[in-house]
Enzyme design. Structure first.
Site, PDB file in Angstrom:
ATOM      1  N   HIS A   1      27.226  13.415  21.089  1.00  0.00           N
ATOM      2  CA  HIS A   1      26.828  12.012  20.913  1.00  0.00           C
ATOM      3  C   HIS A   1      25.481  12.001  20.219  1.00  0.00           C
ATOM      4  O   HIS A   1      24.481  12.433  20.785  1.00  0.00           O
ATOM      5  CB  HIS A   1      26.685  11.326  22.273  1.00  0.00           C
TER       6      HIS A   1
ATOM      7  N   HIS B   1      26.117   7.161  28.791  1.00  0.00           N
ATOM      8  CA  HIS B   1      27.090   6.901  29.850  1.00  0.00           C
ATOM      9  C   HIS B   1      26.374   6.550  31.150  1.00  0.00           C
ATOM     10  O   HIS B   1      25.196   6.836  31.309  1.00  0.00           O
ATOM     11  CB  HIS B   1      27.951   8.140  30.061  1.00  0.00           C
TER      12      HIS B   1
ATOM     13  N   ALA C   1      37.178  10.003  24.816  1.00  0.00           N
ATOM     14  CA  ALA C   1      37.962  11.175  25.176  1.00  0.00           C
ATOM     15  C   ALA C   1      38.387  10.968  26.618  1.00  0.00           C
ATOM     16  O   ALA C   1      37.596  10.483  27.429  1.00  0.00           O
ATOM     17  CB  ALA C   1      37.110  12.429  25.048  1.00  0.00           C
TER      18      ALA C   1
ATOM     19  N   MET D   1      35.110   8.558  31.685  1.00  0.00           N
ATOM     20  CA  MET D   1      33.823   8.187  32.287  1.00  0.00           C
ATOM     21  C   MET D   1      33.086   7.150  31.438  1.00  0.00           C
ATOM     22  O   MET D   1      31.858   7.055  31.487  1.00  0.00           O
ATOM     23  CB  MET D   1      32.936   9.428  32.436  1.00  0.00           C
ATOM     24  N   SER D   2      33.821   6.378  30.636  1.00  0.00           N
ATOM     25  CA  SER D   2      33.132   5.441  29.738  1.00  0.00           C
ATOM     26  C   SER D   2      33.973   4.189  29.500  1.00  0.00           C
ATOM     27  O   SER D   2      34.886   3.896  30.265  1.00  0.00           O
ATOM     28  CB  SER D   2      32.844   6.144  28.403  1.00  0.00           C
TER      29      SER D   2
HETATM   30  N1  HPA Z   1      38.170  13.027  33.466  1.00  0.00           N
HETATM   31  C1  HPA Z   1      37.112  12.224  33.193  1.00  0.00           C
HETATM   32  N2  HPA Z   1      36.616  12.086  31.975  1.00  0.00           N
HETATM   33  C2  HPA Z   1      37.183  12.776  30.971  1.00  0.00           C
HETATM   34  C3  HPA Z   1      38.281  13.617  31.192  1.00  0.00           C
HETATM   35  C4  HPA Z   1      38.800  13.745  32.510  1.00  0.00           C
HETATM   36  O1  HPA Z   1      39.770  14.461  32.793  1.00  0.00           O
HETATM   37  N3  HPA Z   1      38.612  14.147  29.978  1.00  0.00           N
HETATM   38  C5  HPA Z   1      37.739  13.644  29.076  1.00  0.00           C
HETATM   39  N4  HPA Z   1      36.873  12.810  29.675  1.00  0.00           N
END
Ligand code: HPA
Length: 290
Positions: A79, A101, A131, A229-230
């Site tokens: 990032h 985040h 992601a 997580m975002s």
């Molecule tokens: N969990 C949480 N956040 C993520 C994951 C995951 O498996 N893969 C990419 N970001």
């Protein structure tokens, strides 16, 4: 209240709110002064490992987040913290490369500043990417999933605290948080570009850890198809101030316990790179359709 801390994620004092308004105004002024003839109606938040799209814009105007008052300065690999305005497939866009985040901070104001500044410069649509881990065997690593809805499992909400009615209402509805009409266009873009595109609900944990297998089983029971997580705070802030939201997850791994693979951020970025080409194709076509 003057002493209220922004770092607790709640109970912000009048001084924090006033400073936030100033930051949005100052960032707006700086962005507008640099846009030249560009009139972007769409801003694209580029998730982990997806930043390369920002470097593909034509006639780019680059502004580092550190020069934009109140913008979030990312602290992690993948990032970079840069706003890039330019043309994508002939369409004026703003790419937001990186964000902070809620596992990096408890302060919602930097993210609020970034998203509200987009609204202030005339953006109408926020494209959110991330992601994520898959919660279903048929949604595979390196594939894309259009987000149909979200579950906020972060234990926090960026709108907690004093509401500034000039940005949006106290109780914003989230019924069509992820805009159905824009998602239909995203599916159209996927068809045109032959990019496989799943659909599903995204659940956000706060992190900064990958989940336990029990948490992943819970997320499946709750009705989610991808975990990350975002993006949920981004969507909430954007909907509150009247931006439309559309977006997708790039699947970088199966959720914990659903496969034998060892989870790591390096692995996430590696798998993101494998799916990034399809992401770029999809978004490049999509911006043409809205
Ligand atoms: N969990 C949480 N956040 C993520 C994951 C995951 O498996 N893969 C990419 N970001």
């Amino acid at each position: 209240m003057a002493q209220a801390s922004a770092t607790l994620g709640h109970d912000h004092g009048d001084d924090v709110v006033a400073q936030h308004r100033k930051n949005v105004e100052a960032s707006k002024a700086l962005i507008l002064s640099r846009l030249g003839g560009l009139k972007p109606k769409i801003a694209i938040i580029l998730g982990s490992g997806l930043g390369a799209l920002g470097d593909k814009l034509h006639s780019p105007v680059r502004i580092a987040y550190k020069d934009l008052p109140g913008f979030p300065i990312p602290t992690i690999v993948g990032h970079s913290g840069e706003l890039i305005a330019g043309k994508l497939n002939g369409v004026d866009v703003i790419a937001l490369k990186g964000r902070k985040h809620f596992y990096e901070t408890s302060d919602p104001y930097p993210l609020k500043t970034m998203i509200r500044a987009m609204k202030a410069v005339g953006v109408e649509v926020l494209f959110v990417s991330n992601a994520a881990g898959s919660l279903r065997a048929d949604i595979k690593v390196s594939e894309l999933m259009a987000i149909t809805d979200h579950i906020n499992w972060m234990g926090m909400n960026p709108l907690v605290g004093a509401n500034d009615d000039d940005f949006g209402p106290r109780f914003p509805p989230m019924t069509d948080a992820w805009d159905p009409a824009l998602r239909a266009k995203l599916k159209e873009a996927a068809k045109k570009t032959n990019v496989p595109l799943h659909e599903g609900v995204y659940i956000a944990f706060r992190g900064p850890m990958f989940e336990t297998p029990a948490e992943i089983r819970m997320a499946i029971t709750l009705g989610a198809q991808a975990v990350g997580m975002s993006s949920v705070p981004d969507c909430v802030i954007a909907r509150h101030c009247g931006l439309k939201v559309v977006g997708c997850s790039l699947i970088t791994n199966m959720g914990a316990g659903l496969s034998d693979e060892k989870l790591s951020h390096a692995h996430t970025l590696e798998n993101a790179a494998r799916g990034a080409a399809n992401f770029e194709k999809l978004v490049t076509e999509f911006v043409k359709l809205i």
